[in-house]
Design a protein around this motif. Structure first.
Motif, PDB file in Angstrom:
ATOM      1  N   VAL A 100      10.483   3.711   4.006  1.00  0.00           N
ATOM      2  CA  VAL A 100      11.336   4.848   3.684  1.00  0.00           C
ATOM      3  C   VAL A 100      12.473   4.448   2.759  1.00  0.00           C
ATOM      4  CG1 VAL A 100      12.872   6.605   4.661  1.00  0.00           C
ATOM      5  CG2 VAL A 100      10.729   6.023   5.827  1.00  0.00           C
ATOM      6  N   GLN A 101      13.056   3.278   2.998  1.00  0.00           N
ATOM      7  CA  GLN A 101      14.205   2.829   2.200  1.00  0.00           C
ATOM      8  C   GLN A 101      14.063   1.336   1.901  1.00  0.00           C
ATOM      9  OE1 GLN A 101      18.012   3.569   4.016  1.00  0.00           O
ATOM     10  NE2 GLN A 101      19.011   3.774   2.022  1.00  0.00           N
ATOM     11  N   PRO A 102      13.316   0.988   0.876  1.00  0.00           N
ATOM     12  CA  PRO A 102      13.098  -0.429   0.566  1.00  0.00           C
ATOM     13  C   PRO A 102      14.400  -1.155   0.273  1.00  0.00           C
ATOM     14  CG  PRO A 102      11.620   0.987  -0.701  1.00  0.00           C
ATOM     15  CD  PRO A 102      12.627   1.885  -0.067  1.00  0.00           C
ATOM     16  N   ALA A 103      14.503  -2.380   0.815  1.00  0.00           N
ATOM     17  CA  ALA A 103      15.700  -3.193   0.589  1.00  0.00           C
ATOM     18  C   ALA A 103      15.426  -4.339  -0.377  1.00  0.00           C
ATOM     19  CB  ALA A 103      16.211  -3.748   1.919  1.00  0.00           C
ATOM     20  N   ALA A 104      14.152  -4.645  -0.598  1.00  0.00           N
ATOM     21  CA  ALA A 104      13.758  -5.736  -1.489  1.00  0.00           C
ATOM     22  C   ALA A 104      12.312  -5.498  -1.886  1.00  0.00           C
ATOM     23  CB  ALA A 104      13.920  -7.079  -0.780  1.00  0.00           C
ATOM     24  N   ASP A 105      11.716  -6.419  -2.646  1.00  0.00           N
ATOM     25  CA  ASP A 105      10.313  -6.266  -2.991  1.00  0.00           C
ATOM     26  C   ASP A 105       9.471  -6.466  -1.733  1.00  0.00           C
ATOM     27  OD1 ASP A 105       9.090  -9.179  -2.931  1.00  0.00           O
ATOM     28  OD2 ASP A 105      11.028  -9.341  -3.929  1.00  0.00           O
ATOM     29  N   PRO A 106       8.245  -5.949  -1.714  1.00  0.00           N
ATOM     30  CA  PRO A 106       7.420  -6.010  -0.503  1.00  0.00           C
ATOM     31  C   PRO A 106       7.242  -7.407   0.068  1.00  0.00           C
ATOM     32  CG  PRO A 106       6.447  -4.483  -2.056  1.00  0.00           C
ATOM     33  CD  PRO A 106       7.579  -5.142  -2.771  1.00  0.00           C
ATOM     34  N   ARG A 158       0.822  -1.205   0.000  1.00  0.00           N
ATOM     35  CA  ARG A 158       0.000   0.000   0.000  1.00  0.00           C
ATOM     36  C   ARG A 158       0.860   1.261   0.000  1.00  0.00           C
ATOM     37  NH1 ARG A 158      -5.361   0.013   1.981  1.00  0.00           N
ATOM     38  NH2 ARG A 158      -5.122   2.279   1.894  1.00  0.00           N
ATOM     39  N   ALA A 159       1.986   1.216   0.689  1.00  0.00           N
ATOM     40  CA  ALA A 159       2.849   2.395   0.780  1.00  0.00           C
ATOM     41  C   ALA A 159       3.390   2.793  -0.588  1.00  0.00           C
ATOM     42  CB  ALA A 159       3.995   2.131   1.750  1.00  0.00           C
ATOM     43  N   LEU A 203      10.946  -1.765  11.777  1.00  0.00           N
ATOM     44  CA  LEU A 203      11.462  -2.337  10.536  1.00  0.00           C
ATOM     45  C   LEU A 203      10.523  -2.051   9.362  1.00  0.00           C
ATOM     46  CD1 LEU A 203      12.932  -5.816  11.584  1.00  0.00           C
ATOM     47  CD2 LEU A 203      14.177  -3.802  10.769  1.00  0.00           C
ATOM     48  N   THR A 204       9.236  -2.100   9.613  1.00  0.00           N
ATOM     49  CA  THR A 204       8.284  -1.826   8.539  1.00  0.00           C
ATOM     50  C   THR A 204       8.402  -0.384   8.062  1.00  0.00           C
ATOM     51  OG1 THR A 204       6.746  -3.496   9.388  1.00  0.00           O
ATOM     52  CG2 THR A 204       5.852  -1.855   7.873  1.00  0.00           C
ATOM     53  N   LEU A 209       8.108  10.982   0.360  1.00  0.00           N
ATOM     54  CA  LEU A 209       9.399  10.333   0.123  1.00  0.00           C
ATOM     55  C   LEU A 209      10.114  10.931  -1.086  1.00  0.00           C
ATOM     56  CD1 LEU A 209       8.532   6.585   0.822  1.00  0.00           C
ATOM     57  CD2 LEU A 209       9.599   8.246   2.348  1.00  0.00           C
ATOM     58  N   THR A 210       9.365  11.260  -2.117  1.00  0.00           N
ATOM     59  CA  THR A 210       9.976  11.864  -3.307  1.00  0.00           C
ATOM     60  C   THR A 210      10.599  13.204  -2.972  1.00  0.00           C
ATOM     61  OG1 THR A 210       8.399  10.764  -4.777  1.00  0.00           O
ATOM     62  CG2 THR A 210       9.530  12.693  -5.647  1.00  0.00           C
ATOM     63  N   ALA A 211       9.882  14.013  -2.197  1.00  0.00           N
ATOM     64  CA  ALA A 211      10.410  15.324  -1.809  1.00  0.00           C
ATOM     65  C   ALA A 211      11.648  15.175  -0.936  1.00  0.00           C
ATOM     66  CB  ALA A 211       9.337  16.121  -1.076  1.00  0.00           C
ATOM     67  N   ALA A 212      11.608  14.251   0.013  1.00  0.00           N
ATOM     68  CA  ALA A 212      12.740  14.067   0.924  1.00  0.00           C
ATOM     69  C   ALA A 212      13.968  13.541   0.177  1.00  0.00           C
ATOM     70  CB  ALA A 212      12.359  13.110   2.044  1.00  0.00           C
ATOM     71  N   ARG A 213      13.765  12.591  -0.721  1.00  0.00           N
ATOM     72  CA  ARG A 213      14.898  12.028  -1.468  1.00  0.00           C
ATOM     73  C   ARG A 213      15.500  13.045  -2.423  1.00  0.00           C
ATOM     74  NH1 ARG A 213      11.486   6.530  -2.507  1.00  0.00           N
ATOM     75  NH2 ARG A 213      11.940   5.529  -0.503  1.00  0.00           N
ATOM     76  N   GLY A 214      14.659  13.964  -2.886  1.00  0.00           N
ATOM     77  CA  GLY A 214      15.161  14.992  -3.786  1.00  0.00           C
ATOM     78  C   GLY A 214      15.756  16.175  -3.055  1.00  0.00           C
ATOM     79  N   GLY A 215      15.796  16.108  -1.739  1.00  0.00           N
ATOM     80  CA  GLY A 215      16.365  17.188  -0.943  1.00  0.00           C
ATOM     81  C   GLY A 215      15.491  18.420  -0.892  1.00  0.00           C
TER      82      GLY A 215
END
Length: 200
Positions: free
Chosen positions: A174-180, A101-102, A168-169, A112-118
């Motif tokens: 915020v920073q995915p490490a693998a597929d959901p 869902r996230a 962890l969720t 997240l897009t705004a934060a990653r783009g600074g």
């Protein structure tokens, strides 16, 4: 306050939050200003300030995240109910639901897009560093649910497991490490081993 006035105020608050949601998802947190919110909601700026206080932007941000958290928690509970016979299966289903869902949630994606783009990370703090509403609300709900569903888990292990699964969720949002699905499976295994340390 009469029931009618309370209903009107609830509706007004919902319309203001809907307007704010639209602005944040379209323009990011930096684009959220009281005047456009009031215009979209069909009310005056003063009405927005009356409802959310002088620091309206922060109050609206908190309310937006609280509302999204409530939607997520309702979905999580449905997943837990469907897999109540096994903590690991329930954890996998619940975390998987949240992570999937996230990815598609417009508000989270915008933040997240705004934060990653600074560009802006003020709203991100509600997901990561501020205890309310995500951590406190989710932890309270999951702890109560786990105590009822899996009473054999002692209180200390349950508390540690709940804190672990929540943190962890959020981290994987915020920073995915693998597929959901894979992330959910791994988080569920970790959570189960903490809940049942003798079975590790």
């Amino acid at each position: 306050m009469t029931r009618f006035r309370q209903a009107v105020r609830t509706l007004l608050r919902s319309e203001i939050l809907d307007a704010a949601y639209q602005l944040v998802t379209d323009e990011g947190w930096a684009g959220l200003r009281v005047a456009p919110v009031a215009r979209i909601a069909g009310c005056s700026r003063q009405t927005v300030y009356n409802e959310f206080g002088t620091n309206a932007k922060d109050a609206i941000g908190l309310a937006l995240v609280e509302r999204e958290a409530e939607h997520f928690l309702l979905g999580i509970q449905a997943q837990l109910d469907a897999h109540r016979a096994s903590l690991e299966e329930a954890a996998t289903a619940g975390v998987g639901f949240v992570l999937r869902r996230a990815v598609d949630n417009p508000l989270i994606r915008s933040v997240l897009t705004a934060a990653r783009g600074g560009q802006d990370d003020e709203l991100l703090a509600y997901l990561t560093t501020r205890p309310e509403p995500v951590f406190d609300t989710a932890t309270t709900m999951l702890d109560a649910y786990a105590a009822d569903a899996w009473p054999e888990v002692d209180a200390v292990s349950r508390s540690l497991a709940v804190e672990t699964i929540v943190r962890l969720t959020v981290s994987h949002i915020v920073q995915p490490a693998a597929d959901p699905e894979e992330s959910a499976r791994r988080i569920a295994v970790i959570t189960t081993r903490i809940a049942y340390p003798g079975k590790a």
